[in-house]
Design a protein around this motif. Structure first.
Motif, PDB file in Angstrom:
ATOM      1  N   LEU A 245       0.831  -1.195   0.000  1.00  0.00           N
ATOM      2  CA  LEU A 245       0.000   0.000   0.000  1.00  0.00           C
ATOM      3  C   LEU A 245       0.870   1.251   0.000  1.00  0.00           C
ATOM      4  CD1 LEU A 245      -2.452  -1.071   2.862  1.00  0.00           C
ATOM      5  CD2 LEU A 245      -2.843  -1.298   0.398  1.00  0.00           C
ATOM      6  N   SER A 246       0.370   2.294  -0.594  1.00  0.00           N
ATOM      7  CA  SER A 246       0.950   3.624  -0.459  1.00  0.00           C
ATOM      8  C   SER A 246      -0.203   4.610  -0.425  1.00  0.00           C
ATOM      9  CB  SER A 246       1.894   3.948  -1.629  1.00  0.00           C
ATOM     10  OG  SER A 246       1.160   4.168  -2.816  1.00  0.00           O
ATOM     11  N   GLU A 247       0.089   5.872  -0.194  1.00  0.00           N
ATOM     12  CA  GLU A 247      -0.969   6.875  -0.192  1.00  0.00           C
ATOM     13  C   GLU A 247      -1.597   7.012  -1.575  1.00  0.00           C
ATOM     14  OE1 GLU A 247      -2.120   8.202   2.363  1.00  0.00           O
ATOM     15  OE2 GLU A 247      -0.586   8.460   3.902  1.00  0.00           O
ATOM     16  N   GLU A 248      -0.824   6.682  -2.616  1.00  0.00           N
ATOM     17  CA  GLU A 248      -1.283   6.904  -3.982  1.00  0.00           C
ATOM     18  C   GLU A 248      -1.854   5.664  -4.656  1.00  0.00           C
ATOM     19  OE1 GLU A 248       1.914   7.606  -3.048  1.00  0.00           O
ATOM     20  OE2 GLU A 248       1.485   9.712  -2.561  1.00  0.00           O
ATOM     21  N   ALA A 249      -1.444   4.453  -4.213  1.00  0.00           N
ATOM     22  CA  ALA A 249      -1.794   3.281  -5.018  1.00  0.00           C
ATOM     23  C   ALA A 249      -1.773   1.984  -4.224  1.00  0.00           C
ATOM     24  CB  ALA A 249      -0.833   3.171  -6.205  1.00  0.00           C
ATOM     25  N   LEU A 250      -2.404   0.979  -4.821  1.00  0.00           N
ATOM     26  CA  LEU A 250      -2.291  -0.414  -4.408  1.00  0.00           C
ATOM     27  C   LEU A 250      -1.413  -1.105  -5.437  1.00  0.00           C
ATOM     28  CD1 LEU A 250      -3.270  -3.119  -2.974  1.00  0.00           C
ATOM     29  CD2 LEU A 250      -5.147  -3.101  -4.631  1.00  0.00           C
ATOM     30  N   THR A 251      -0.414  -1.874  -4.995  1.00  0.00           N
ATOM     31  CA  THR A 251       0.447  -2.612  -5.920  1.00  0.00           C
ATOM     32  C   THR A 251       0.286  -4.101  -5.668  1.00  0.00           C
ATOM     33  OG1 THR A 251       2.070  -0.807  -6.026  1.00  0.00           O
ATOM     34  CG2 THR A 251       2.800  -2.995  -6.734  1.00  0.00           C
ATOM     35  N   VAL A 252      -0.032  -4.855  -6.731  1.00  0.00           N
ATOM     36  CA  VAL A 252      -0.136  -6.307  -6.639  1.00  0.00           C
ATOM     37  C   VAL A 252       1.043  -6.912  -7.406  1.00  0.00           C
ATOM     38  CG1 VAL A 252      -2.624  -6.282  -6.351  1.00  0.00           C
ATOM     39  CG2 VAL A 252      -1.677  -6.400  -8.656  1.00  0.00           C
ATOM     40  N   TYR A 253       1.452  -8.122  -7.006  1.00  0.00           N
ATOM     41  CA  TYR A 253       2.673  -8.720  -7.550  1.00  0.00           C
ATOM     42  C   TYR A 253       2.365 -10.010  -8.299  1.00  0.00           C
ATOM     43  CZ  TYR A 253       4.861  -5.214  -4.677  1.00  0.00           C
ATOM     44  OH  TYR A 253       5.236  -3.997  -4.136  1.00  0.00           O
ATOM     45  N   ILE A 254       2.910 -10.107  -9.518  1.00  0.00           N
ATOM     46  CA  ILE A 254       2.713 -11.258 -10.383  1.00  0.00           C
ATOM     47  C   ILE A 254       3.832 -12.265 -10.127  1.00  0.00           C
ATOM     48  CG2 ILE A 254       2.445 -12.046 -12.753  1.00  0.00           C
ATOM     49  CD1 ILE A 254       0.307 -10.068 -11.869  1.00  0.00           C
ATOM     50  N   PRO A 255       3.518 -13.542  -9.875  1.00  0.00           N
ATOM     51  CA  PRO A 255       4.566 -14.552  -9.650  1.00  0.00           C
ATOM     52  C   PRO A 255       5.558 -14.599 -10.802  1.00  0.00           C
ATOM     53  CG  PRO A 255       2.403 -15.442  -9.119  1.00  0.00           C
ATOM     54  CD  PRO A 255       2.161 -14.117  -9.775  1.00  0.00           C
ATOM     55  N   GLN A 256       6.794 -14.980 -10.502  1.00  0.00           N
ATOM     56  CA  GLN A 256       7.838 -14.962 -11.524  1.00  0.00           C
ATOM     57  C   GLN A 256       7.566 -15.969 -12.637  1.00  0.00           C
ATOM     58  OE1 GLN A 256      11.694 -16.405 -10.362  1.00  0.00           O
ATOM     59  NE2 GLN A 256      12.766 -15.088 -11.817  1.00  0.00           N
ATOM     60  N   TYR A 257       7.121 -17.164 -12.251  1.00  0.00           N
ATOM     61  CA  TYR A 257       6.914 -18.195 -13.268  1.00  0.00           C
ATOM     62  C   TYR A 257       5.489 -18.106 -13.806  1.00  0.00           C
ATOM     63  CZ  TYR A 257      11.399 -20.190 -12.134  1.00  0.00           C
ATOM     64  OH  TYR A 257      12.738 -20.376 -11.966  1.00  0.00           O
ATOM     65  N   ASN A 258       5.360 -17.489 -14.968  1.00  0.00           N
ATOM     66  CA  ASN A 258       4.071 -17.375 -15.638  1.00  0.00           C
ATOM     67  C   ASN A 258       4.322 -17.180 -17.123  1.00  0.00           C
ATOM     68  OD1 ASN A 258       4.089 -14.340 -16.292  1.00  0.00           O
ATOM     69  ND2 ASN A 258       4.520 -14.379 -14.099  1.00  0.00           N
ATOM     70  N   SER A 259       3.285 -17.226 -17.900  1.00  0.00           N
ATOM     71  CA  SER A 259       3.430 -17.173 -19.348  1.00  0.00           C
ATOM     72  C   SER A 259       3.871 -15.815 -19.875  1.00  0.00           C
ATOM     73  CB  SER A 259       2.096 -17.564 -20.011  1.00  0.00           C
ATOM     74  OG  SER A 259       1.041 -16.790 -19.474  1.00  0.00           O
TER      75      SER A 259
END
Length: 445
Positions: A245-259
């Motif tokens: 979280l930050s005051e400006e945004a939500l950041t989600v993380y994509i797993p390394q092993y993906n297409s």
């Protein structure tokens, strides 16, 4: 008469004296009351001043406490737990904030992880065929995000087990300073009146359109990339455990092993600004309401019999516009009117005109559709689609209607395998290369 005169004079004198005395008494009483009232007013004013001072003092104390806590949190120290021998290397780094409610949670988790990795049996099957390589577990963290309301920390694990390739895993801790508790994603979504489905949709659109990810995709964006973008952002709760979280945004993380990002140097974070989340919500339809308005109709399935059309101009008599098609489409397409449209159109269309690929009398799949929207301002529609991904967009306006287009996010599954690979290439060309030119030919009478 003299006696009477004297008596009257005395009576008048008594009345005069008596009257003066009453006036003086009344005057004295009024003055006393005024003084008492003044004293009460002064005391009341003093009380108000004292209350105001107390409130100000409390506010200042709270601000000082926040400043002291903020200063304390920003001056965190890094704790390092390590254990190394010939076959193992374990390192766990984490921040210590000197704030017990937060530190207790972090240190407990980090110590548990460290002990778990340290206690792995060196004779375990993980170490077979390791070719002399060490088993390693290295946890590091990025600079914490600290606000007056929360602390957000991103951890990244570099893990190598014997002969397997090393891989990266993301972990996060988000802590509510107001309530001294861990913040769940569900709480974040509820606070911002959004849902996991909306977050997933917006994340997919970011992957498809954001310049940050341009190096991972073709130009124009291929159907394969679009399909993969929706696959890696599928709204599964376990896939969204890592977020900051930050005051400006939500950041989600994509797993390394993906297409999409198998060759990326690290974990990929997709930043979703709060204002874009809010804007996305404002421009989205209520899915339940849409489903209520959509009627059941017969639709094609892959391989269903379909009659191809040869005319290279489609004319809509009802709304007075025409569309020209390239010669390469002759005998390869069909058109139908449908009530099955995309959920995120700016408004429910009055009509949906679907252009589909036909091959050897067999329905293959929908190429694109033109949606007719009534009762809406042209500028509003154009602004709505200004930054929208390429599978929906503004075409033009005339005859009191506005036209927009939709296109599929992916090809039918059958076109990715033999014997339909060549058909898939043709489908892709008709969507990626031909469609934009076709839309430019739309003309109102």
């Amino acid at each position: 008469m003299k006696n009477v005169y004297v008596f009257l004079s005395f009576a008048i004198f008594v009345l005069i004296v008596s009257g003066c005395g009453n006036n003086e008494a009344l005057s004295t009483t009024a003055e006393a009351e005024n003084e008492h009232q003044s004293e009460n007013e002064e005391k009341s004013e003093e009380s108000v001043e004292e209350d105001s001072e107390e409130v100000e003092e409390k506010i200042m104390e709270e601000e000082n406490i926040e400043e002291d806590l903020g200063s304390k949190l920003e001056n965190y120290e890094t704790i390092v737990l390590g254990d190394t021998n010939d076959v193992k290397e374990i390192t766990v780094e984490y921040p210590h904030f000197s704030y017990a409610p937060l530190d207790d949670i972090i240190s407990s988790e980090m110590e548990d992880i460290f002990e778990r990795e340290k206690d792995v049996d060196e004779n375990d099957e993980f170490y077979e065929n390791s070719f002399g390589a060490k088993h390693s577990f290295i946890r590091t963290f990025e600079e914490p995000i600290i606000s007056s309301d929360f602390v957000s920390v991103y951890f990244e694990d570099n893990v190598y087990y014997a002969a397997a390739n090393s891989h990266l895993v993301s972990n996060t801790i988000n802590f509510d300073l107001r309530n001294d508790s861990v913040i769940s994603l569900e709480e974040v979504l509820n606070e911002h009146a959004t849902s996991l489905d909306e977050i997933a949709e917006l994340a997919a659109q970011k992957l498809i359109t954001d310049d940050k990810f341009a190096g991972y995709r073709e130009d124009p964006v291929s159907d394969y990339y679009m399909e993969a973008a929706y696959e890696v952002t599928d709204p599964l709760e376990n896939d969204y455990d890592s977020f900051t979280l930050s005051e400006e945004a939500l950041t989600v993380y994509i797993p390394q092993y993906n297409s999409l990002f198998a060759q990326s140097e690290g974990i990929v974070g997709v930043e979703l600004p709060w204002d874009e989340i809010e804007s996305f919500q404002d421009n989205s339809y209520n899915e339940e309401a849409i489903n209520e308005s959509v009627q059941e109709i017969d639709s094609y399935g892959f391989g269903a019999p379909a009659e191809a059309m040869t005319a290279l101009t489609y004319m809509d008599e009802e709304y007075g516009f025409s569309v020209d098609l390239p010669e390469s489409w002759e005998g390869k397409y069909t058109v139908r009117e449908s009530e099955d449209y995309y959920d995120h159109l700016i408004k429910e269309p009055s009509k949906s005109i679907v252009f589909s690929l036909v091959e050897e009398g067999m329905y293959i799949g929908d190429l694109f559709s033109i949606e007719v929207i009534e009762g809406i301002d042209e500028d509003e529609v154009e602004e709505y689609y200004e930054d929208w991904p390429g599978f929906e967009g503004y075409i033009g306006a005339g005859n009191d209607v506005v036209l927009v287009y939709t296109r599929p996010g992916m090809m039918p599954d059958q076109l990715y395998e033999e014997p339909y690979i060549e058909t898939g290439n043709q489908f892709s060309q008709m969507v990626e290369q031909d469609m934009s030119g076709i839309l430019e030919t739309v003309e109102f009478e």
